[in-house]
Each structure stands twice: as structure tokens, then as C-alpha cells.
Design a protein around this motif. Structure first.
Motif, PDB file in Angstrom:
ATOM      1  N   ASP A 453      88.781 127.780  50.694  1.00 36.19           N
ATOM      2  CA  ASP A 453      87.756 127.160  49.854  1.00 36.19           C
ATOM      3  C   ASP A 453      87.311 125.847  50.486  1.00 36.19           C
ATOM      4  OD1 ASP A 453      86.567 125.541  47.617  1.00 36.19           O
ATOM      5  OD2 ASP A 453      87.032 127.369  46.515  1.00 36.19           O
ATOM      6  N   ALA A 454      86.003 125.556  50.417  1.00 31.89           N
ATOM      7  CA  ALA A 454      85.488 124.305  50.987  1.00 31.89           C
ATOM      8  C   ALA A 454      86.100 123.087  50.325  1.00 31.89           C
ATOM      9  CB  ALA A 454      83.969 124.264  50.871  1.00 31.89           C
ATOM     10  N   ALA A 455      86.603 123.248  49.087  1.00 31.53           N
ATOM     11  CA  ALA A 455      87.226 122.105  48.397  1.00 31.53           C
ATOM     12  C   ALA A 455      88.481 121.623  49.110  1.00 31.53           C
ATOM     13  CB  ALA A 455      87.570 122.499  46.960  1.00 31.53           C
ATOM     14  N   GLU A 456      89.045 122.453  49.985  1.00 29.00           N
ATOM     15  CA  GLU A 456      90.247 122.030  50.713  1.00 29.00           C
ATOM     16  C   GLU A 456      89.953 120.825  51.617  1.00 29.00           C
ATOM     17  OE1 GLU A 456      92.742 123.244  49.614  1.00 29.00           O
ATOM     18  OE2 GLU A 456      92.689 125.408  49.331  1.00 29.00           O
ATOM     19  N   PHE A 457      88.727 120.729  52.143  1.00 30.00           N
ATOM     20  CA  PHE A 457      88.385 119.584  52.977  1.00 30.00           C
ATOM     21  C   PHE A 457      88.388 118.298  52.159  1.00 30.00           C
ATOM     22  CE2 PHE A 457      86.185 123.108  55.287  1.00 30.00           C
ATOM     23  CZ  PHE A 457      86.956 123.059  56.438  1.00 30.00           C
ATOM     24  N   ASP A 458      87.864 118.370  50.943  1.00 33.07           N
ATOM     25  CA  ASP A 458      87.904 117.192  50.071  1.00 33.07           C
ATOM     26  C   ASP A 458      89.347 116.831  49.720  1.00 33.07           C
ATOM     27  OD1 ASP A 458      85.077 116.605  49.710  1.00 33.07           O
ATOM     28  OD2 ASP A 458      84.968 118.501  48.640  1.00 33.07           O
ATOM     29  N   ALA A 459      90.178 117.853  49.540  1.00 35.00           N
ATOM     30  CA  ALA A 459      91.587 117.583  49.231  1.00 35.00           C
ATOM     31  C   ALA A 459      92.260 116.852  50.387  1.00 35.00           C
ATOM     32  CB  ALA A 459      92.313 118.900  48.940  1.00 35.00           C
ATOM     33  N   LEU A 460      91.900 117.218  51.624  1.00 34.17           N
ATOM     34  CA  LEU A 460      92.482 116.533  52.777  1.00 34.17           C
ATOM     35  C   LEU A 460      91.977 115.098  52.884  1.00 34.17           C
ATOM     36  CD1 LEU A 460      92.330 119.389  55.446  1.00 34.17           C
ATOM     37  CD2 LEU A 460      94.362 118.512  54.278  1.00 34.17           C
ATOM     38  N   VAL A 461      90.747 114.853  52.418  1.00 28.10           N
ATOM     39  CA  VAL A 461      90.260 113.470  52.354  1.00 28.10           C
ATOM     40  C   VAL A 461      91.109 112.679  51.367  1.00 28.10           C
ATOM     41  CG1 VAL A 461      88.324 111.989  51.686  1.00 28.10           C
ATOM     42  CG2 VAL A 461      87.895 114.058  53.026  1.00 28.10           C
ATOM     43  N   ASP A 462      91.377 113.277  50.198  1.00 28.29           N
ATOM     44  CA  ASP A 462      92.217 112.608  49.202  1.00 28.29           C
ATOM     45  C   ASP A 462      93.608 112.309  49.748  1.00 28.29           C
ATOM     46  OD1 ASP A 462      90.274 112.511  47.275  1.00 28.29           O
ATOM     47  OD2 ASP A 462      90.911 114.342  46.257  1.00 28.29           O
ATOM     48  N   ARG A 463      94.088 113.171  50.650  1.00 26.82           N
ATOM     49  CA  ARG A 463      95.428 112.996  51.205  1.00 26.82           C
ATOM     50  C   ARG A 463      95.425 112.152  52.480  1.00 26.82           C
ATOM     51  NH1 ARG A 463      99.377 116.558  49.298  1.00 26.82           N
ATOM     52  NH2 ARG A 463      98.636 118.023  47.714  1.00 26.82           N
ATOM     53  N   SER A 464      94.287 111.531  52.788  1.00 22.45           N
ATOM     54  CA  SER A 464      94.146 110.615  53.937  1.00 22.45           C
ATOM     55  C   SER A 464      94.350 111.312  55.278  1.00 22.45           C
ATOM     56  CB  SER A 464      95.113 109.429  53.818  1.00 22.45           C
ATOM     57  OG  SER A 464      94.876 108.715  52.625  1.00 22.45           O
ATOM     58  N   LEU A 465      94.146 112.612  55.328  1.00 21.66           N
ATOM     59  CA  LEU A 465      94.241 113.348  56.583  1.00 21.66           C
ATOM     60  C   LEU A 465      92.873 113.617  57.184  1.00 21.66           C
ATOM     61  CD1 LEU A 465      97.105 115.776  55.577  1.00 21.66           C
ATOM     62  CD2 LEU A 465      97.236 113.927  57.255  1.00 21.66           C
ATOM     63  N   LEU A 466      91.846 113.561  56.378  1.00 19.57           N
ATOM     64  CA  LEU A 466      90.463 113.585  56.831  1.00 19.57           C
ATOM     65  C   LEU A 466      89.765 112.359  56.274  1.00 19.57           C
ATOM     66  CD1 LEU A 466      89.145 117.268  56.377  1.00 19.57           C
ATOM     67  CD2 LEU A 466      89.850 116.151  58.484  1.00 19.57           C
ATOM     68  N   VAL A 467      88.693 111.976  56.924  1.00 19.43           N
ATOM     69  CA  VAL A 467      87.837 110.894  56.443  1.00 19.43           C
ATOM     70  C   VAL A 467      86.431 111.449  56.314  1.00 19.43           C
ATOM     71  CG1 VAL A 467      86.873 108.627  56.928  1.00 19.43           C
ATOM     72  CG2 VAL A 467      89.232 109.123  57.555  1.00 19.43           C
ATOM     73  N   ARG A 468      85.794 111.207  55.170  1.00 20.95           N
ATOM     74  CA  ARG A 468      84.396 111.618  55.038  1.00 20.95           C
ATOM     75  C   ARG A 468      83.525 110.394  55.311  1.00 20.95           C
ATOM     76  NH1 ARG A 468      81.489 115.650  50.750  1.00 20.95           N
ATOM     77  NH2 ARG A 468      79.334 115.123  51.297  1.00 20.95           N
ATOM     78  N   ARG A 469      82.831 110.443  56.438  1.00 20.69           N
ATOM     79  CA  ARG A 469      82.015 109.314  56.868  1.00 20.69           C
ATOM     80  C   ARG A 469      80.744 109.841  57.519  1.00 20.69           C
ATOM     81  NH1 ARG A 469      85.586 107.116  59.844  1.00 20.69           N
ATOM     82  NH2 ARG A 469      84.873 107.857  61.863  1.00 20.69           N
ATOM     83  N   ASP A 470      79.607 109.229  57.160  1.00 18.70           N
ATOM     84  CA  ASP A 470      78.308 109.635  57.701  1.00 18.70           C
ATOM     85  C   ASP A 470      78.079 111.128  57.492  1.00 18.70           C
ATOM     86  OD1 ASP A 470      77.981 107.032  58.636  1.00 18.70           O
ATOM     87  OD2 ASP A 470      78.907 107.488  60.562  1.00 18.70           O
ATOM     88  N   ALA A 471      78.423 111.591  56.278  1.00 17.13           N
ATOM     89  CA  ALA A 471      78.213 112.992  55.895  1.00 17.13           C
ATOM     90  C   ALA A 471      78.959 113.960  56.808  1.00 17.13           C
ATOM     91  CB  ALA A 471      76.725 113.339  55.863  1.00 17.13           C
ATOM     92  N   ARG A 472      80.116 113.534  57.344  1.00 19.29           N
ATOM     93  CA  ARG A 472      80.930 114.413  58.173  1.00 19.29           C
ATOM     94  C   ARG A 472      82.395 114.235  57.808  1.00 19.29           C
ATOM     95  NH1 ARG A 472      78.172 116.764  62.099  1.00 19.29           N
ATOM     96  NH2 ARG A 472      80.010 117.511  63.211  1.00 19.29           N
ATOM     97  N   PHE A 473      83.143 115.316  57.909  1.00 20.37           N
ATOM     98  CA  PHE A 473      84.591 115.262  57.777  1.00 20.37           C
ATOM     99  C   PHE A 473      85.175 115.022  59.167  1.00 20.37           C
ATOM    100  CE2 PHE A 473      83.363 117.959  54.149  1.00 20.37           C
ATOM    101  CZ  PHE A 473      84.014 117.280  53.119  1.00 20.37           C
ATOM    102  N   ARG A 474      85.865 113.901  59.321  1.00 22.37           N
ATOM    103  CA  ARG A 474      86.416 113.540  60.622  1.00 22.37           C
ATOM    104  C   ARG A 474      87.923 113.322  60.518  1.00 22.37           C
ATOM    105  NH1 ARG A 474      82.397 112.319  64.175  1.00 22.37           N
ATOM    106  NH2 ARG A 474      80.341 111.785  63.328  1.00 22.37           N
ATOM    107  N   MET A 475      88.584 113.377  61.669  1.00 18.39           N
ATOM    108  CA  MET A 475      90.030 113.205  61.757  1.00 18.39           C
ATOM    109  C   MET A 475      90.369 112.049  62.673  1.00 18.39           C
ATOM    110  SD  MET A 475      91.918 116.835  62.324  1.00 18.39           S
ATOM    111  CE  MET A 475      92.714 117.678  60.968  1.00 18.39           C
ATOM    112  N   LEU A 476      91.426 111.347  62.365  1.00 20.48           N
ATOM    113  CA  LEU A 476      92.018 110.480  63.361  1.00 20.48           C
ATOM    114  C   LEU A 476      92.524 111.343  64.509  1.00 20.48           C
ATOM    115  CD1 LEU A 476      94.107 108.000  61.182  1.00 20.48           C
ATOM    116  CD2 LEU A 476      91.850 107.630  62.193  1.00 20.48           C
TER     117      LEU A 476
END
Length: 956
Positions: A453-476
Motif C-alpha cells: 500500500d502507498a500508505a507504507e511510505f508515509d508510515a516510514l516518514v513517521d518512523r524517520s526512515l524516509l523524509v518527505r521533502r520537495d514532494a519526494r520521498f527520500r532516504m538518508l
């Protein structure tokens, strides 16, 4: 020069004279450059800090203009251009705020109060800033001031008798810090501010960002605080951990024989107290921690709760402080301090670049930086940098007494991995194979490709494993490497990469369909944002030996790369995936194979063609038939373009070289979509320009421009405008030509490469010179130079210098023109077309003729003629012939001069009578309207002939 910001802005020259820098924008630019004096500041960072509000539509161009104005206010050479940015050529000691910061850093590193006093002496007043966008600088300086004052105060106390014990401050409820906090002043202030206004504050950030450090630092400054370490707690043990921490701080009276529950004991302990309770490391027990925090808040209105977590607790009224990576300056300072602790000395000057690269590769994560710095006891910085290719092996040893999850880099992220659901783990590993991140608009398609589910990306943002910046999901990068390592361990890396390639191919095809019309800019922005993703996907197809998949993806890249002038990338990719033995059974294969054949007819500069006329003809016939079977707006171009290339292959020297043209049947025109027809009209206009057919150039350029404007295609509008402006200029309609050229420059801004944009702007300079508007031409030439200096490429710089030389020739200043031309160095530069070299030598010859250095001009013109004739670019040949006419004029050979002018006119198709050098030559030969006809005697070949022997004879 000295620059002062304490107590107001003041700039003084080396001899003590005041230097005035007017205007807030220029002052803001000066401040931003001064903060990093002596080093390059990127254009993006400059634009963001200079214009915090109401940023210009084209920040890069606005910045170039602003830099030019600042240079006019400062002594020469102080603001220089470097690839990617600009630099203020001062030392940090020349700027009071940077000298202050350096002195404070040195005093803290050496525990030297004397240097702290020297720093404080520089603080002669409040820090001057041009606007609120530099608040971060003020805060950093105030933090440094506090450190300096602390050092001097401590020294003063040491030098006097110790105060009575009764006057000593109460001990902090939290133990003293083992090391000084580096940076994080803004975040620490934010936590304290939130706790004043909100009762529940959560510090969120990735593992190793320093959440615990900041929480404890906050608790240390609070009179009554309790720190609860939840990392060791298992499910069901949260209240036991809280009760244990509370019991260590607050002693309760003995009551009933039956022990109270942990919840009851905590309730009794905090009742009526003003206390801050820190719940540290909540992420693995987030639901229990949230319930406990809510219960604590309900126990007493004086209770405030500060939590640290890699994801929100999800309680109404929860306030957040996001903790990202350390800013680069603080990260470098932390690394330097920890290196000094590990090996006894700071990084040397020759290690500075390596240290900066290590810090950048570690994403500015404090824990990762400390682990890397600790390795300097046994490894050099260069070895650590190389070892980061396998960072989890390199950073596998941490302090013996640190908590388990902080001892190695892998353990740091394992802590988060263990809390993820199955879907979240798939989403994390999927994200890892997208080096550019995933666009938010593409997340649903990517999720579907990986069956989550696409909601998993938002969940990873909540868990500080992804960052949503400039309309993109990015990773350290560290998290990304962890995901890739997991995939390799599981044997799933190739499967995930292939899935990514498939979904990127589908997304690219949808975006590519919008590149021919008003959606071009948005579509190109998508291709730019996903450039590394797409390149990696092509590589995956090649490694999997899946040419069909590679062709499908490459088909979507052909036009975006062509617009961006990524010719070399396109040639390499086509060479990788083209297969002359493959069936021409779909549109992508037809397009890629056609591009391959076309490229073979036009090899890269300096390389011979690899195709014979016979083999080309046979392959062209196959591709034409396949293009008719697989119709699209691009395949409709295949037959005429391949026929055009064949005329070039067939052509030889002399008049035959002028036979190339765009041959389109009426049926092909009728069947072609509107965009394709516009392209064909533009190609016909280009062919007409090269063949000197001014009637066709007029007709075709007008049609192409009208069609592209109606379609709304900015690239096509720019392309057609250049051709239209050429005809208008030759027709004497110079004002119309300038208007069209300026509209063209606006249309292609940000689309084409910088050299191509500068070429169009140079066309406008040439028109202004023909109009006699020398001052305006000079101003535009300077703007071109600023843009070229910022770009830094050889082609951009060469274009700028040749434009400047053109202006100086028009002004009659041969010395200046020759000096500017001398700045162009094309030796050993790959991919420079021959017409570029020919035009450069023609300008050099014009400058030499202005100076009376006729023999040198003659030698230069022989070289220019050879390159121009070889290029088969007839406007360039005409330009060189104009210079040849000039040489004949000044050497007293009027008849030969008129012949050269007549040949230039015949080759070009019209006399460029408003060209300033043409006027200069005509004044010395008496040539007028008759120059378009052959002068009497000695003409054995047609005037339009570009035979090398005939033209070179004009210099004999």
C-alpha cells in the motif's frame, strides 16, 4: 579589504577607505558570501538566503545579475565565479563574524579563555543583518558568545577564592554531560520553547541524530526532571521503568504492607509537583509509551512530558521538534573534535576535503560521525573514506559502555527495522533502489509494483526512515545502504531493481508523451528529478541482457535527452541497446533503431562514419516501412530525417555539399501530427538557411514558428525563433529580429543547455550591433559572461568570450577583441564542432586586421577557411569569407575583396550589409549593391561554390 557586521555593516579597503555597498540585495549577497569567505558558496544556497521571500522566477539569472552589481561596488577580483557558485576572495580573518566564530571554536577546543576574550572584544554591537532570513546566523553567533562568556567566567572564578558552599547552585537532577554539545542550538531552544507552551513534546528523528542527547540536555537545565530510559524495557514493562526512575528521584513514605502498583506509586510521587518527565526511546513500545504519557499528563497539571522517538506517539496536542542531520558546519566541527579526541590532533589542512566528504557521506548523523571519528585511532581519513563503501563493516565497533543499539551503525538501524511491519519493510527496501527518491505523485505506482500500500511510505516518514521533502520521498544515504544490504543478504536485490526498472519505464512513457507541447517543462522536471533512477534502470536492463526492456525505457528518454542536449549519453545508450538484427515490430524499437542509424551518419566530432552508403540505404528502407506500420509523432519524423542524413552521406565537396535537404512527400505531411509538421517546417528552414535559399527560409521559418506557438511548445518555439530571426536580420527587419530573439530566449530559459541559451542570447547581441546600439550590446555581453562564468563549461565560456570579441570588433577596438579571443582555449577539448573553431579564428583575424597585423590575419584565415569548409556550415563559411574580404581590402586587393564579399553573399543567400565588419570592409572596397554579382575577370567557378581550392586562392 575588511568587512564588519558587528555594530553595523562597514566595508573598508586595504588603505582604509570606506567602500559603499548599496541596496539590501547586494548587502545580503555580501553577507552570505562573507560567512564562508574564501570558499565557494553554491548558487542554490545563495539564492535561498538572499531572497527568503518573493524569490525571483529565475533565481539563477537574478543571482548572476546581482553578482555583477556587487562586483561593481567592490574592488576588482573580490567576487569570483567558480563551477556551481561564487566565492568572496577574502580570508576568514578579514570578516569580523567569521574571525569571532573561529576564535571561539579555538578557545573551546583548547580551553583557552584568552582567545575567548579576544573574540568577545570583536563584539562591538548587535550583529547587522539585511533581513530576518539571517536569524540562524545571529543565533549561532549568540551561542558562540555564550560559550566564550562561559569560558571567561570560569577562568575568573578559578582565579579567585571559591565561594561558600551555601551559595553554590543546586545540583542538576541529571548527571553531567561527558562531552560538550556541538551545534543543535536551534533545536534545543525549540524544545524549551515547546515545553513552555505545550505539555507533551516529542523529539523526532532518525536513529543516531542525537535525540537522547538533546532530551537529557533539556532535562539537565530543569530544576525538577526525571529521565526514563525505555530502550531496555520490554512490552508490558513501561510503568515498571517509569516507577523505577521516579523512585530514584522522589522518595515516598512507607504506607500499607501491600506494595502499590507502579502506576499508583508514580501517581503518588508526582501529585502536586512541577516536573518534566523524559520518556526516552519510545519507538519500539510506541503504543504503551503513548498510553503512559497520556496517563502522566492526567496525574497533575504540573507534569510535562518530553519524549524521544523515531515516530510520533499519536496523542492529541502532541508538539514536535524534528531532528534532522547536523548542518554541515556543525557536522564538520563534531567530526574534528572527535578525531582530536581519538588521535590527539585535529584533521590537517590536506585532510580537510576528505573529512568533509566523510561527514557528507554519513548524512550528518552525529552517532555515525562519532563512530567514524573513533576509527582514526587506527585508520587514516582516506582509509575511512574508502571504507564507507561498506559502512556497516567499517563502523562495527563503538564505545564499550554505550548502549547496545549505539555500538555499531548496523545496530542503530536494526533497532528501527525490528519495529517495522512486513509491508513497511518491503517499502523501505523498495525505496532503497530509487537513488533519487520517489516522487509523491509516483508513490502509488511504485507501491503497486512492489505489491504494498502507498500508505507504507508515509508510515516510514513517521518512523524517520524516509523524509518527505520537495514532494519526494527520500532516504538518508545510511538508511539506503542498509536497505540495499538487506536486499543483498536476502538475495532479492536483482528482483527489486528489475521491478523498479519496469515501473520507471511505465512512468517515463506517460511523462514523455507530454514533452511535445505546453507540458514540456513539467515533464522535463520529472526526468531531471529521476535522472539517477532512470540511468540505474537502463543499467539494470543492460546487466540483465534484456534489450527489449532497455529499448522501451530508452524510447522515453530519446526526446528529453535531445532537448537537454545530452548527445553523448544518448549515443552510448543507443549503442548499448540497438540491434540491427532485431525485429522492427513495435514503435520503441523503430525509434531507437532509427536514432542509431541517424547517429551513424553523423558521428561525433573527430570520429569517422561507421556506415557505408549502400548499407545505410538498405537499412533506411527497412526503417521507413516500419515507421509507417508503427505510427506516432516521432516515427513520422523517421523517413524524412533518414533521407536527410543520406543526402549528407552522399554529398562531397563543392556544390554537391549543398544538396542536403528535408525531403517530405505530400502524403507524409498530411499524415503527420501537428507537432511533427512543425518540426519538419523548422528542419526545412534550417536546410534553407544552410543552402542560402532565403525565400524558403522566410516561408518555412514563419510556418514553423506560428505552429509551435499555437501548439504551445517552448522548445520548438525557441528553435524556430532562431531561424526566423536570422531571416528577419538578413531582410533588414532588425527590430523585428530582436523582438523574436528575445521572445525565444524567454521561451527556452531553463530548457536547453546553458551553452545553447547563451548562443541565442549572443544572437541578440549581434542584432543590437547591427542596429548600432553598442552600449546595450555590451551590457548583454556582460550578462552572458556572468552566466558563462557561473556555468564554467568550455562551450559556455567560449561563447561568452566570442560574443565579447564581436562587440569589441564592432567598437573598432582590435586590442580588446584580440585579448578576449585569447581567453578561449579549445585545445584538447572533446566534442567542439569545427564551425566553433572557424568562427573563433574569423574573429581573431578581424581583430588582427583592425590592428594592421595583416600577415598574422592571413595565417589565421587559412586555418579558419579549412575548418569552415570541412564543417559544411554555410553561414559560418560566409562569416569567414567576410574576414577574407577584409584581409584583401586592407592589402589593396579590392577586386579580390569584392569577390570574397560576393561569394559570402552567394553562400549565405543574402548580403549581411548591417554587420559592423561588413560595413568596415565595404567602406574600404567601395562595394555596394553590385557585390552580389561577380566582379570582372578571374572568376572560374560559381560564386556559391565552396570548393576549398577556390576559396583558399582568395588568400594567395
Amino acid at each position: 579589504m575588511r568587512v564588519r557586521f558587528f555594530g553595523g555593516l562597514a566595508v573598508t579597503s586595504d588603505d582604509g577607505e570606506a567602500v559603499v555597498v548599496p541596496g539590501r540585495a547586494r548587502q545580503a549577497l555580501l553577507l552570505r558570501l562573507a560567512i564562508d569567505a574564501g570558499t565557494t558558496v553554491g548558487t542554490r544556497a545563495l539564492a535561498e538566503d538572499v531572497w527568503v521571500r518573493d524569490a525571483p522566477d529565475d533565481p539563477r539569472a537574478a543571482l548572476q545579475s546581482l553578482v555583477s552589481r556587487l562586483r561593481g561596488s567592490l574592488p576588482a577580483g573580490l567576487v569570483t565565479s567558480t563551477p556551481g557558485g561564487y566565492r568572496l576572495e577574502l580570508t576568514r580573518d578579514d570578516v569580523d563574524v567569521t574571525r569571532f566564530a573561529d576564535l571561539v571554536a579555538e578557545s573551546r577546543a583548547a580551553n583557552d579563555p584568552e582567545r575567548a576574550r579576544t573574540a568577545l572584544a570583536l563584539w562591538t554591537g548587535d550583529v547587522w543583518t539585511p533581513h530576518e532570513g539571517f536569524d540562524w546566523l545571529v543565533r549561532d553567533l549568540l551561542e558562540d558568545r555564550a560559550h566564550a562568556e562561559g569560558l571567561t567566567a570560569a577562568a575568573a572564578k578559578t582565579s579567585t577564592a571559591s565561594p561558600p558552599a551555601a551559595s553554590a547552585p543546586a545540583a542538576s537532577p541529571v548527571g553531567a554531560a561527558l562531552t560538550a554539545l556541538v551545534g543543535r542550538g536551534d533545536e534545543l531552544d525549540a524544545i524549551r520553547e515547546r515545553l513552555r507552551t505545550d505539555r507533551l513534546v516529542t523529539v523526532i528523528g532518525p536513529g543516531g541524530a542525537g535525540k537522547t542527547t538533546l532530551a537529557i540536555e533539556t532535562a539537565r537545565a530543569v530544576a525538577d526532571s526525571i529521565v526514563v530510559e525505555l530502550a531496555p524495557a520490554a512490552a508490558g514493562d513501561v510503568w515498571t521503568a517509569i516507577a523505577g526512575a521516579v523512585g530514584r528521584r522522589i522518595r515516598l513514605p512507607e504506607t500499607a504492607a501491600t506494595p502499590a502498583s507502579p502506576l499508583d506509586r508514580v501517581t503518588e510521587a508526582v501529585a502536586g509537583r512541577d516536573v518534566v518527565i523524559v520518556l526516552d526511546n519510545c519507538e519500539h513500545l510506541v503504543r504503551e509509551a503513548a498510553e503512559a504519557a497520556l496517563a502522566l499528563l492526567r496525574m497533575s497539571p504540573g507534569v510535562r512530558v518530553l519524549t524521544t522517538s523515531r515516530e510520533p506517539l499519536g496523542i492529541p496536542g502532541e508538539a514536535f521538534v524534528d531532528l534532522g542531520p547536523l548542518p554541515p558546519t556543525d557536522a564538520r566541527r563534531l567530526f574534528a573534535q572527535r578525531v582530536r579526541s581519538a588521535r590527539g590532533r585535529l584533521p590537517d589542512d590536506d585532510e580537510r576535503a576528505t573529512a568533509e566528504r566523510i561527514v557528507q557521506r554519513l548524512d550528518g548523523l552525529p552517532l555515525a560521525i562519532e563512530l567514524a571519528a573513533a576509527r582514526t585511532r587506527t585508520l587514516t581519513l582516506a582509509e575511512i573514506d574508502a571504507g564507507l563503501d561498506d559502512r556497516f563493516a567499517l563502523l562495527s565497533h563503538g564505545p564499550r559502555l554505550s548502549v547496545e543499539r549505539h555500538r555499531t551503525l548496523r545496530a542503530l538501524i536494526d533497532w528501527s527495522w525490528d519495529t517495522l511491519s512486513a509491508g513497511e519493510r518491503i517499502a523501505l527496501q523498495a525505496s532503497a533502489v530509487f537513488a533519487d527518491g520517489i516522487g509523491a505523485a509516483d508513490a502509488a505506482a511504485v507501491a503497486a509494483a512492489f505489491e504494498v500500500d502507498a500508505a507504507e511510505f508515509d508510515a516510514l516518514v513517521d518512523r524517520s526512515l524516509l523524509v518527505r521533502r520537495d514532494a519526494r520521498f527520500r532516504m538518508l544515504e545510511t538508511v539506503r545502504e542498509y536497505g540495499l544490504d538487506r536486499l543483498r543478504t536476502d538475495g532479492a536485490a536483482e528482483t527489486y531493481r528489475l521491478r523498479a526498472a519496469v515501473v520507471l519505464t511505465e512512468l517515463a512513457a506517460a511523462r514523455e508523451a507530454r514533452t511535445r507541447g505546453p507540458g514540456l517543462r513539467d515533464a522535463l522536471a520529472w526526468f531531471d528529478a529521476n535522472d539517477e533512477n532512470l540511468t540505474a534502470a537502463l543499467r539494470v536492463c543492460a546487466e540483465a541482457h534484456d534489450r527489449r526492456a532497455g529499448v522501451r525505457l530508452l524510447r522515453s528518454l530519446v526526446w528529453p535527452w535531445a532537448v537537454r542536449e545530452r548527445t553523448d549519453d544518448l549515443r552510448r545508450a543507443v549503442a548499448e541497446f540497438a540491434d540491427p538484427t532485431a525485429a522492427l515490430d513495435d514503435e520503441p524499437r523503430v525509434v531507437v533503431e532509427a536514432v542509431a542509424l541517424f547517429a551513424a551518419a553523423f558521428p561525433a566530432p573527430g570520429r569517422p562514419s561507421t556506415v557505408t552508403l549502400e548499407s545505410y540505404t538498405a537499412r533506411r528502407a527497412e526503417l521507413e516501412q516500419a515507421a509507417h506500420r508503427n505510427r506516432s509523432d516521432v516515427t513520422a519524423l523517421v523517413p524524412p530525417l533518414l533521407r536527410l542524413a543520406q543526402t549528407v552521406l552522399r554529398s562531397g565537396a563543392g556544390d554537391a555539399a549543398r544538396t542536403w535537404h528535408v525531403d517530405v512527400t505530400d502524403e507524409e505531411f498530411a499524415a503527420a501530427p501537428a507537432w511533427t509538421r512543425a518540426i519538419l517546417h523548422a528542419l526545412r528552414a534550417g536546410a534553407a538557411q544552410n543552402s542560402g535559399d532565403m525565400t524558403a527560409l522566410d516561408r518555412e521559418s514563419e510556418r514553423a514558428l506560428a505552429m509551435f506557438e499555437a501548439i504551445g511548445d517552448p522548445w520548438g518555439t525557441g528553435f524556430a525563433s532562431q531561424l526566423r530571426a536570422e531571416w528577419l536580420s538578413l531582410a533588414g527587419r532588425l527590430d523585428d529580429a530582436l523582438a523574436v530573439t528575445d521572445r525565444s530566449a524567454a521561451a527556452v530559459q531553463g530548457l536547453s543547455s546553458v551553452p545553447d541559451v547563451l548562443q541565442q542570447q549572443s544572437q541578440a547581441v549581434g542584432i543590437l550591433l547591427r542596429l548600432g546600439r553598442l552600449d546595450e550590446a555590451r551590457l548583454r555581453a556582460r550578462a552572458i559572461d556572468d552566466a558563462a562564468q557561473a556555468d564554467g563549461s568550455v562551450r559556455s565560456l567560449a561563447q561568452a568570450y566570442m560574443t565579447a570579441a564581436q562587440v569589441e570588433v564592432a567598437a573598432g577596438d582590435g586590442e580588446a577583441a584580440l585579448r578576449v579571443v585569447g581567453l578561449v582555449d579549445l585545445r584538447g577539448q572533446p566534442g567542439i564542432p569545427e564551425q566553433f573553431s572557424a568562427w573563433l579564428d574569423a574573429q581573431r583575424a578581424q581583430a588582427l586586421l583592425l590592428l594592421g597585423r595583416d600577415d598574422e590575419a592571413r595565417v589565421t584565415l587559412r586555418t579558419a577557411l579549412s575548418a569552415a569548409i570541412s564543417s559544411q556550415d554555410h553561414p559560418i563559411i560566409a562569416s569567414v569569407l567576410l574576414a577574407v574580404a577584409g584581409w584583401n581590402a586592407v592589402t589593396g586587393r579590392s577586386a579580390r575583396a569584392r569577390e570574397a564579399l560576393a561569394r559570402a553573399t552567394a553562400v549565405r543567400g543574402a548580403a549581411d550589409v548591417h554587420d559592423p565588419f561588413h560595413v568596415w570592409v565595404s567602406a574600404r572596397t567601395g562595394a555596394g549593391a553590385e557585390e552580389t554579382s561577380a566582379p570582372a575577370g578571374g572568376i572560374r567557378t560559381a560564386l556559391s561554390d565552396v570548393d576549398a581550392e577556390t576559396l583558399t586562392a582568395l588568400l594567395d
